[in-house]
Motif scaffolding. Structure first.
Motif, PDB file in Angstrom:
ATOM      1  N   LEU A   1      31.969  43.281  41.060  1.00  0.00           N
ATOM      2  CA  LEU A   1      30.966  42.888  42.054  1.00  0.00           C
ATOM      3  C   LEU A   1      29.598  42.677  41.412  1.00  0.00           C
ATOM      4  O   LEU A   1      28.563  43.025  41.966  1.00  0.00           O
ATOM      5  CB  LEU A   1      30.874  43.896  43.203  1.00  0.00           C
ATOM      6  N   ARG A   2      29.601  42.075  40.234  1.00  0.00           N
ATOM      7  CA  ARG A   2      28.382  41.743  39.520  1.00  0.00           C
ATOM      8  C   ARG A   2      28.274  40.235  39.413  1.00  0.00           C
ATOM      9  O   ARG A   2      29.237  39.513  39.611  1.00  0.00           O
ATOM     10  CB  ARG A   2      28.382  42.367  38.125  1.00  0.00           C
ATOM     11  N   CYS A   3      27.094  39.761  39.088  1.00  0.00           N
ATOM     12  CA  CYS A   3      26.885  38.335  38.913  1.00  0.00           C
ATOM     13  C   CYS A   3      27.744  37.860  37.739  1.00  0.00           C
ATOM     14  O   CYS A   3      27.605  38.388  36.634  1.00  0.00           O
ATOM     15  CB  CYS A   3      25.411  38.046  38.633  1.00  0.00           C
ATOM     16  N   PRO A   4      28.628  36.901  37.952  1.00  0.00           N
ATOM     17  CA  PRO A   4      29.454  36.427  36.838  1.00  0.00           C
ATOM     18  C   PRO A   4      28.627  35.787  35.719  1.00  0.00           C
ATOM     19  O   PRO A   4      29.039  35.814  34.564  1.00  0.00           O
ATOM     20  CB  PRO A   4      30.370  35.383  37.483  1.00  0.00           C
ATOM     21  N   ASN A   5      27.473  35.258  36.037  1.00  0.00           N
ATOM     22  CA  ASN A   5      26.658  34.583  35.035  1.00  0.00           C
ATOM     23  C   ASN A   5      25.962  35.560  34.094  1.00  0.00           C
ATOM     24  O   ASN A   5      25.992  35.382  32.888  1.00  0.00           O
ATOM     25  CB  ASN A   5      25.617  33.685  35.711  1.00  0.00           C
ATOM     26  N   CYS A   6      25.339  36.605  34.639  1.00  0.00           N
ATOM     27  CA  CYS A   6      24.528  37.496  33.799  1.00  0.00           C
ATOM     28  C   CYS A   6      24.998  38.943  33.792  1.00  0.00           C
ATOM     29  O   CYS A   6      24.568  39.727  32.958  1.00  0.00           O
ATOM     30  CB  CYS A   6      23.072  37.450  34.247  1.00  0.00           C
ATOM     31  N   GLY A   7      25.846  39.338  34.738  1.00  0.00           N
ATOM     32  CA  GLY A   7      26.300  40.718  34.813  1.00  0.00           C
ATOM     33  C   GLY A   7      25.406  41.610  35.656  1.00  0.00           C
ATOM     34  O   GLY A   7      25.655  42.805  35.759  1.00  0.00           O
ATOM     35  N   GLY A   8      24.373  41.033  36.267  1.00  0.00           N
ATOM     36  CA  GLY A   8      23.476  41.825  37.108  1.00  0.00           C
ATOM     37  C   GLY A   8      24.168  42.270  38.394  1.00  0.00           C
ATOM     38  O   GLY A   8      25.064  41.605  38.891  1.00  0.00           O
ATOM     39  N   GLY A   9      23.752  43.390  38.916  1.00  0.00           N
ATOM     40  CA  GLY A   9      24.378  43.951  40.115  1.00  0.00           C
ATOM     41  C   GLY A   9      23.579  43.702  41.375  1.00  0.00           C
ATOM     42  O   GLY A   9      22.641  42.912  41.390  1.00  0.00           O
ATOM     43  N   ARG A  10      23.956  44.388  42.420  1.00  0.00           N
ATOM     44  CA  ARG A  10      23.296  44.331  43.736  1.00  0.00           C
ATOM     45  C   ARG A  10      23.255  42.922  44.300  1.00  0.00           C
ATOM     46  O   ARG A  10      22.216  42.426  44.708  1.00  0.00           O
ATOM     47  CB  ARG A  10      21.898  44.923  43.660  1.00  0.00           C
TER      48      ARG A  10
ATOM     49  N   LEU B   1      33.027  32.648  42.810  1.00  0.00           N
ATOM     50  CA  LEU B   1      31.871  32.206  42.041  1.00  0.00           C
ATOM     51  C   LEU B   1      32.217  32.153  40.550  1.00  0.00           C
ATOM     52  O   LEU B   1      31.830  31.217  39.851  1.00  0.00           O
ATOM     53  CB  LEU B   1      30.680  33.131  42.289  1.00  0.00           C
ATOM     54  N   ALA B   2      32.985  33.139  40.066  1.00  0.00           N
ATOM     55  CA  ALA B   2      33.404  33.135  38.656  1.00  0.00           C
ATOM     56  C   ALA B   2      34.292  31.929  38.363  1.00  0.00           C
ATOM     57  O   ALA B   2      34.116  31.256  37.336  1.00  0.00           O
ATOM     58  CB  ALA B   2      34.135  34.432  38.317  1.00  0.00           C
ATOM     59  N   PHE B   3      35.248  31.633  39.248  1.00  0.00           N
ATOM     60  CA  PHE B   3      36.099  30.456  39.051  1.00  0.00           C
ATOM     61  C   PHE B   3      35.255  29.181  39.044  1.00  0.00           C
ATOM     62  O   PHE B   3      35.485  28.279  38.240  1.00  0.00           O
ATOM     63  CB  PHE B   3      37.166  30.351  40.145  1.00  0.00           C
ATOM     64  N   ASP B   4      34.293  29.113  39.930  1.00  0.00           N
ATOM     65  CA  ASP B   4      33.439  27.940  39.982  1.00  0.00           C
ATOM     66  C   ASP B   4      32.638  27.784  38.688  1.00  0.00           C
ATOM     67  O   ASP B   4      32.492  26.681  38.172  1.00  0.00           O
ATOM     68  CB  ASP B   4      32.508  28.026  41.192  1.00  0.00           C
ATOM     69  N   LEU B   5      32.143  28.901  38.152  1.00  0.00           N
ATOM     70  CA  LEU B   5      31.387  28.845  36.906  1.00  0.00           C
ATOM     71  C   LEU B   5      32.275  28.479  35.714  1.00  0.00           C
ATOM     72  O   LEU B   5      31.795  27.923  34.732  1.00  0.00           O
ATOM     73  CB  LEU B   5      30.678  30.178  36.644  1.00  0.00           C
ATOM     74  N   MET B   6      33.564  28.779  35.809  1.00  0.00           N
ATOM     75  CA  MET B   6      34.481  28.373  34.739  1.00  0.00           C
ATOM     76  C   MET B   6      34.603  26.849  34.672  1.00  0.00           C
ATOM     77  O   MET B   6      34.634  26.266  33.596  1.00  0.00           O
ATOM     78  CB  MET B   6      35.880  28.954  34.978  1.00  0.00           C
TER      79      MET B   6
ATOM     80  N   SER C   1      24.687  28.569  29.323  1.00  0.00           N
ATOM     81  CA  SER C   1      25.769  28.341  28.371  1.00  0.00           C
ATOM     82  C   SER C   1      27.114  28.664  29.021  1.00  0.00           C
ATOM     83  O   SER C   1      27.207  29.459  29.948  1.00  0.00           O
ATOM     84  CB  SER C   1      25.565  29.203  27.130  1.00  0.00           C
ATOM     85  N   ARG C   2      28.171  28.020  28.514  1.00  0.00           N
ATOM     86  CA  ARG C   2      29.530  28.295  28.985  1.00  0.00           C
ATOM     87  C   ARG C   2      29.948  29.667  28.466  1.00  0.00           C
ATOM     88  O   ARG C   2      29.740  29.990  27.317  1.00  0.00           O
ATOM     89  CB  ARG C   2      30.488  27.219  28.489  1.00  0.00           C
ATOM     90  N   GLN C   3      30.548  30.467  29.350  1.00  0.00           N
ATOM     91  CA  GLN C   3      30.938  31.822  28.975  1.00  0.00           C
ATOM     92  C   GLN C   3      32.445  31.974  29.053  1.00  0.00           C
ATOM     93  O   GLN C   3      33.140  31.176  29.662  1.00  0.00           O
ATOM     94  CB  GLN C   3      30.246  32.823  29.896  1.00  0.00           C
ATOM     95  N   SER C   4      32.926  33.042  28.470  1.00  0.00           N
ATOM     96  CA  SER C   4      34.355  33.334  28.455  1.00  0.00           C
ATOM     97  C   SER C   4      34.872  33.529  29.888  1.00  0.00           C
ATOM     98  O   SER C   4      34.245  34.238  30.680  1.00  0.00           O
ATOM     99  CB  SER C   4      34.602  34.606  27.646  1.00  0.00           C
ATOM    100  N   PRO C   5      36.012  32.932  30.218  1.00  0.00           N
ATOM    101  CA  PRO C   5      36.588  33.140  31.554  1.00  0.00           C
ATOM    102  C   PRO C   5      36.873  34.617  31.839  1.00  0.00           C
ATOM    103  O   PRO C   5      36.698  35.074  32.964  1.00  0.00           O
ATOM    104  CB  PRO C   5      37.883  32.339  31.533  1.00  0.00           C
ATOM    105  N   TRP C   6      37.277  35.359  30.824  1.00  0.00           N
ATOM    106  CA  TRP C   6      37.572  36.785  31.027  1.00  0.00           C
ATOM    107  C   TRP C   6      36.303  37.562  31.333  1.00  0.00           C
ATOM    108  O   TRP C   6      36.311  38.476  32.155  1.00  0.00           O
ATOM    109  CB  TRP C   6      38.277  37.363  29.799  1.00  0.00           C
ATOM    110  N   ARG C   7      35.212  37.193  30.686  1.00  0.00           N
ATOM    111  CA  ARG C   7      33.934  37.855  30.970  1.00  0.00           C
ATOM    112  C   ARG C   7      33.481  37.544  32.391  1.00  0.00           C
ATOM    113  O   ARG C   7      33.032  38.422  33.123  1.00  0.00           O
ATOM    114  CB  ARG C   7      32.872  37.410  29.970  1.00  0.00           C
ATOM    115  N   LEU C   8      33.602  36.273  32.796  1.00  0.00           N
ATOM    116  CA  LEU C   8      33.207  35.881  34.153  1.00  0.00           C
ATOM    117  C   LEU C   8      34.030  36.636  35.192  1.00  0.00           C
ATOM    118  O   LEU C   8      33.493  37.181  36.158  1.00  0.00           O
ATOM    119  CB  LEU C   8      33.373  34.373  34.334  1.00  0.00           C
ATOM    120  N   LEU C   9      35.358  36.674  34.998  1.00  0.00           N
ATOM    121  CA  LEU C   9      36.228  37.366  35.965  1.00  0.00           C
ATOM    122  C   LEU C   9      35.994  38.873  35.965  1.00  0.00           C
ATOM    123  O   LEU C   9      35.999  39.504  37.022  1.00  0.00           O
ATOM    124  CB  LEU C   9      37.692  37.063  35.671  1.00  0.00           C
ATOM    125  N   GLY C  10      35.792  39.444  34.785  1.00  0.00           N
ATOM    126  CA  GLY C  10      35.536  40.885  34.708  1.00  0.00           C
ATOM    127  C   GLY C  10      34.276  41.283  35.455  1.00  0.00           C
ATOM    128  O   GLY C  10      34.262  42.262  36.208  1.00  0.00           O
TER     129      GLY C  10
END
Length: 149
Positions: free
Chosen positions: A35-44, A130-135, A21-30
């Motif tokens: 240094l987390r996955c912009p899609n799910c928020g997972g780390g490492r 990656l966040a910009f690309d997902l936007m 699903s499309r997510q908020s640009p602020w969430r993706l950038l945050g």
């Protein structure tokens, strides 16, 4: 125990569908700036300081989304970030020491700041790109499928 349950709940199993699903640009950038996955928020996401993993360990999304020159944008973001840091550093030093700014110290300090900034901003530039690309290109099912190189 709550952390184990959270990790077990957030890891994708073979029965779950990826989040496309499309997510908020602020969430993706945050997420990217942490240094987390912009899609799910997972780390490492990184194996080392400069080496990003092929996939997000949490959601399984490919972190290099198909093009061989994908992170050229990350290099550009890194350059922009370092130039902004350099300009702000010069401005602060000039304002703090006016009317006699230390020109030699600013010149040598600028070189050091440029090198350190480029190194320290690099992982942030990769995840931010990656966040910009997902936007602009939300994830598709193909981003979660193993590709043969």
């Amino acid at each position: 125990m709550p952390l184990k349950r959270y990790l077990a709940r957030t890891r994708m199993t073979s029965h779950q569908q990826p989040n496309i699903s499309r997510q908020s640009p602020w969430r993706l950038l945050g997420r990217a700036l942490l240094l987390r996955c912009p899609n799910c928020g997972g780390g490492r996401l990184f194996e080392g300081f400069f080496q990003i993993k092929q996939r997000c360990p949490t959601c399984g999304m490919l972190l290099e989304r198909g093009e061989s020159d994908y992170f050229l944008g990350a290099y550009t973001l890194n350059l922009i970030a370092v130039e902004i840091l350099l300009a702000l550093g010069f401005l602060v030093v000039m304002l703090a020491t006016w009317p006699n700014p230390p020109w030699d110290a600013m010149q040598y300090g600028g070189v050091v700041l440029s090198i350190l900034g480029a190194v320290l901003c690099y992982p942030f530039a990769k995840t931010t790109w990656l966040a910009f690309d997902l936007m602009f290109r939300p994830p598709h099912r193909e981003d979660f499928i193993t590709r043969v190189k």
